[in-house]
Structures are given as structure tokens and as C-alpha cells.
Design an enzyme around this catalytic site. Structure first.
Site, mmCIF file in Angstrom:
data_model
loop_
_atom_site.group_PDB
_atom_site.id
_atom_site.type_symbol
_atom_site.label_atom_id
_atom_site.label_comp_id
_atom_site.label_asym_id
_atom_site.label_seq_id
_atom_site.Cartn_x
_atom_site.Cartn_y
_atom_site.Cartn_z
ATOM 1 N N GLN A 72 -1.729 -8.076 0.224
ATOM 2 C CA GLN A 72 -3.116 -8.000 0.695
ATOM 3 C C GLN A 72 -4.108 -8.066 -0.453
ATOM 4 O O GLN A 72 -5.319 -8.164 -0.236
ATOM 5 C CB GLN A 72 -3.332 -6.722 1.492
ATOM 6 C CG GLN A 72 -3.212 -5.451 0.667
ATOM 7 C CD GLN A 72 -3.197 -4.188 1.502
ATOM 8 O OE1 GLN A 72 -2.184 -3.848 2.108
ATOM 9 N NE2 GLN A 72 -4.323 -3.493 1.543
ATOM 10 N N CYS A 78 -4.363 -3.967 5.235
ATOM 11 C CA CYS A 78 -2.963 -3.603 5.463
ATOM 12 C C CYS A 78 -2.588 -3.656 6.939
ATOM 13 O O CYS A 78 -1.501 -4.085 7.311
ATOM 14 C CB CYS A 78 -2.670 -2.225 4.886
ATOM 15 S SG CYS A 78 -3.663 -0.890 5.595
ATOM 16 N N HIS A 373 -3.028 4.026 5.630
ATOM 17 C CA HIS A 373 -2.337 2.767 5.346
ATOM 18 C C HIS A 373 -1.396 2.435 6.489
ATOM 19 O O HIS A 373 -0.806 3.341 7.105
ATOM 20 C CB HIS A 373 -1.546 2.911 4.036
ATOM 21 C CG HIS A 373 -1.002 1.634 3.487
ATOM 22 N ND1 HIS A 373 -1.781 0.532 3.245
ATOM 23 C CD2 HIS A 373 0.262 1.286 3.127
ATOM 24 C CE1 HIS A 373 -1.029 -0.438 2.732
ATOM 25 N NE2 HIS A 373 0.223 -0.005 2.657
ATOM 26 N N ASN A 395 6.069 -3.247 2.942
ATOM 27 C CA ASN A 395 4.690 -3.016 2.527
ATOM 28 C C ASN A 395 3.992 -4.356 2.299
ATOM 29 O O ASN A 395 4.623 -5.419 2.386
ATOM 30 C CB ASN A 395 4.660 -2.155 1.261
ATOM 31 C CG ASN A 395 3.361 -1.399 1.091
ATOM 32 O OD1 ASN A 395 2.388 -1.627 1.794
ATOM 33 N ND2 ASN A 395 3.330 -0.491 0.125
#
Length: 453
Positions: A72, A78, A373, A395
Site C-alpha cells: 500500500q 490497508c 489496520h 499484510n
């Protein structure tokens, strides 16, 4: 040091108090050793539990096929990356593609920014008589162009605008680093709010205000195109699959592309949260006032359930071969380079002589924790009895940290800092789902459950 009495007020620190603090510090060599270490390096390096770090193992009993990690970059997207990443494998299977296909995050960002601007201005029109300085108006002005979002906000964008491949609307400098764009658009939105409220005070009609707002939205659209490029309404799609067979789909709208190559029924997904605060009953639906992005879209709604309900639903979804979008407070007990979230990773008690001891509910109530997040579960390590010990996490911080961009979370960390997961309703017990039949409890806009990933 010489200590001089400066105040006799109740509660003021006296010279005796200060001498006591100094004596307690000087008389324990461990504190002096900690001072010597932490004044020359970071406290996380000093406190890192080396034995725990050495035991990191990236094997999992349930482990889904994975794509290369995304990035990102310098943006707060996110939640978009995580949500789009849950679709990648399905699209690749439908198109028989090699791993690595990505949807355009920039395309979703464009429409989110535009819709958020419209949502903000509609909220201004709905609160024209709210006095300046009120908590609500101040809250509305804080971040009209926040990069963050929630699952239902993502659903609104997909249902209205569909998706496109990344090659159709690639990243730009501003999508990868949103700060300057967001700052300028935010400046203008606050100005628009000021002008609309001023026109209202001067007696402008609702029709006049809406015409004024339409002009403002034309300006926002222009600014977003300048920063992000123009989003396609139709595009040509063709590809060569992993067997080297060529395919040409022809011209598609983004909505047609989603229906043909993704096709996930988002109405069958539910966002489960774990909010253990007093008065926030389990098996109860909640929503947050003024939290959304698309006017007329799906409201942000959570189903509050016991922690084990969340875990079992996530496990069932992983076992069924589908990844799980989730939200957490990522910065707590995290080692980014190792890609580990573990309550035992740092020995802060050895450094400070004390350690935090608030419960999950207390942290929520006193501003110590909230969702910050969003990521994706792609695996879980289960015992022979079926209990999880750790979770595999995709992630969106590039392929550098952790295991090529994938992290691991201990189950105890999940208990304390994971707040929500999105799963198919068929993985949730019926007595919990029945809570969705009742009107959700409305939380205030500044409630921690209104935080954006």
C-alpha cells in the site's frame, strides 16, 4: 540535586516526593542498566525477547495458496488491499492464471475519495443548524478525506463500481503517497462546509444549497482525476493463462468484470466484532452514526459476538479454502521485520519494572486500543484437538518484512488485539445471526468501533 519547595497546593510534587523518586531509581542497579541501554538504542531492541524471536516458525496446519504480498506504500489503504486480496485467488482460478494477478487499488481509491467527499457534504447539509464548536461538527471536520475504511464501505464501492485489473488503472504517485492529495481535498471540503453553512445562515434554499454542492463535487472529481487518473467505465480485457492459452473477453464494464471473474455474493458476508465493554451485549448488532462513504449505500453494521464465535467462524472459512479479512490494533507487541505479533515478544517489565495490565474492554474505554489496520488470514495452526495456536497473516506492507510479506499472530495476541473478522454467514451460529433481524444499536461517531483501518 538541590530541591526547592515551590508549591504547597494539594497534589503538587514536593521535594520529599522527588527525593523519594530519585532514591528508588538510584538504589536499583537494574534501572540504571536499563537507562544506559535505552539512551543509546531503541527500547524495543533492548526489550526484545531473543528466545521468543528465535522460535518463530512459519509452518501452519491449515495454509491456503498465496499470492506475492502487495504494498500500500505511503497510504492508508490497508482495508482496500486486504479486501481485494481476498478475491485474488478466486479470480485467478476462474481465469486459470498464475499467482500474482492484482486488482486495481487505485480504481477503488478514486471512487472512495469521491464518495467520501459527497458523504461529507451530505452530512454538512444534514447538520446545518449544528453550532460551531459542537462535538459533532468538530468530529465531522477532523478527517473528511481519511484513507481508511471499513468492510461495509468496501462492499458499497464494489456493488456500485465493480473492479478492474491493476493494469487497467495502475498506481500513480498520489495513490501510492496520498498525503498531499488528501490534504488539498480536505482543505477544500472544509471550505465547502464553511460556505454551505454560511449560505444557509443567509437564507439560501435547499435547492440553492444542493446546486452549490454540485459545483463543489465537480471540483472534487476534477482534483481526483488530476491525481489518480480517470477511472474507466469500460475496458478491453484479454490475457494468456498459465497453460499459455490466449483469451479475449472484449469490452467489459467494471461491474461485468466483477460478476464474471469474481462473483462473490457480498450480501452473504457478515462483519463480526469482539467488543467486550460493559453494555455492549454479545449477539447484538451495532452501527456507528455518520460512518460511511456512499450515500444511500449499505450502512456499516457489526455483529458483536463472543471471541470463540469469531475464531471458529474464521477457522471454518479457512478450512473451506477461503481467506478472511480482519481488523486489529496492529502496532501492539509487533516486530515488523520479523513479521510477528506476540504478547511475549518484548520483556518491557525487565526494562521499566512494570508492564501494562489493562483488559481489552478497559483499553477500549480509556483510549489505549482500537482497530488501526486490516489484513487477511490465510492460515491457522491447529492442535490435534482443533484449538488454534497461531495465525498466518497476509499484510500489505510489501514483501520485505516477515516471511516475504506474510506475518504470524499468536492466538493470545488475537484475543487481545483482534477486533473484527468478515466471514460467510454459513460459518456463524444461527442464534448469533438472528441478532441481525433487530435494528442495530447506534454508537456515537467517536466510539472506538467507528475507527477506520
Amino acid at each position: 540535586m538541590d530541591l526547592v519547595q515551590t508549591s504547597s497546593s494539594a497534589g503538587a510534587l514536593s521535594p520529599d516526593d522527588l527525593r523519594g523518586f530519585q532514591s528508588a531509581f538510584d538504589n536499583d542497579p537494574a534501572y540504571r542498566a536499563a537507562m544506559n541501554a535505552v539512551t543509546t538504542t531503541t527500547v524495543t531492541q533492548v526489550a526484545l525477547n531473543r528466545r521468543k524471536a528465535a522460535l518463530v516458525n512459519h509452518s501452519f496446519s491449515v495454509h491456503l495458496p498465496e499470492n506475492p504480498a502487495t504494498s500500500q506504500k505511503s497510504s492508508g489503504r490497508c482495508w482496500m488491499f486486504a479486501a481485494l486480496n481476498t478475491f485474488r485467488t478466486k479470480a485467478q482460478q476462474v481465469m486459470n492464471m498464475e499467482a500474482g494477478f492484482e486488482f486495481s487499488q487505485n480504481y477503488i481509491l478514486f471512487w472512495d475519495k469521491l464518495e467520501k467527499a459527497n458523504y461529507f457534504l451530505e452530512n454538512i447539509l444534514a447538520t446545518l443548524d449544528e453550532p460551531e464548536g459542537s462535538r459533532l461538527l468538530d468530529w465531522l471536520m477532523v478527517a473528511p478525506q481519511n484513507d481508511g475504511g471499513q468492510w461495509d464501505m468496501f462492499v458499497n464501492l464494489i456493488q456500485k463500481y465493480g473492479v478492474v485489473p491493476k493494469s487497467v488503472m495502475p498506481e500513480t504517485e498520489s495513490s501510492s503517497s496520498t498525503g498531499r492529495m488528501a490534504d488539498f481535498v480536505t482543505t477544500k471540503l472544509r471550505e465547502y462546509a464553511c460556505r454551505l453553512r454560511g449560505a444557509h445562515r443567509s437564507g439560501a434554499s435547499e435547492g440553492d444549497l444542493r446546486e452549490q454542492k454540485q459545483g463543489y463535487m465537480t471540483e472534487v472529481y476534477r482534483m481526483l482525476c488530476i491525481h489518480l487518473g480517470e477511472p474507466p467505465s469500460r475496458f478491453q480485457w484479454q490475457w494468456r493463462d498459465k497453460d499459455r492459452v490466449f483469451h479475449r473477453a472484449g469490452a467489459l464494464t467494471p461491474q461485468e468484470f466483477y460478476a464474471k471473474y469474481v462473483g462473490v455474493d457480498l450480501s452473504e458476508m457478515v462483519c463480526l466484532i469482539h467488543d467486550p465493554r460493559p453494555g455492549h451485549d454479545f449477539n447484538r448488532a451495532f452501527t456507528v452514526k455518520f460512518l460511511g462513504n456512499v450515500v444511500g449505500g449499505r450502512p456499516t453494521e457489526y455483529l458483536n459476538v463472543e471471541l470463540d464465535v469469531i475464531k471458529q467462524a474464521a477457522i471454518k472459512q479457512l478450512q473451506a479454502g477461503d481467506s478472511v479479512w480482519f481488523g486489529c490494533d496492529v502496532g501492539k507487541h509487533l516486530h515488523k521485520d520479523l513479521g510477528v505479533m506476540d504478547l511475549d515478544l518484548y520483556d518491557f517489565d525487565l526494562v521499566y519494572g512494570t508492564t501494562p495490565a489493562m483488559s481489552k474492554a478497559e483499553r477500549l474505554m480509556y483510549g489505549q486500543s482500537l482497530m488501526t489496520h486490516a489484513m487477511v488470514f490465510t492460515g491457522v495452526d491447529l492442535s490435534d484437538e482443533g484449538r488454534p495456536s497461531k495465525w498466518r497473516v497476509e499484510n500489505s506492507w510489501s514483501a520485505e518484512p516477515g516471511d516475504k510479506g506474510f506475518f504470524q499472530m499468536t492466538d493470545r495476541w488475537f484475543d487481545e488485539y483482534t477486533y473484527e473478522v468478515v466471514v460467510s454467514k454459513n460459518h456463524v451460529p444461527g442464534d448469533s445471526l438472528r441478532a441481525l433481524e433487530a435494528a442495530p444499536v447506534e454508537l456515537e461517531p467517536w466510539d472506538p468501533m467507528g475507527s477506520l483501518a
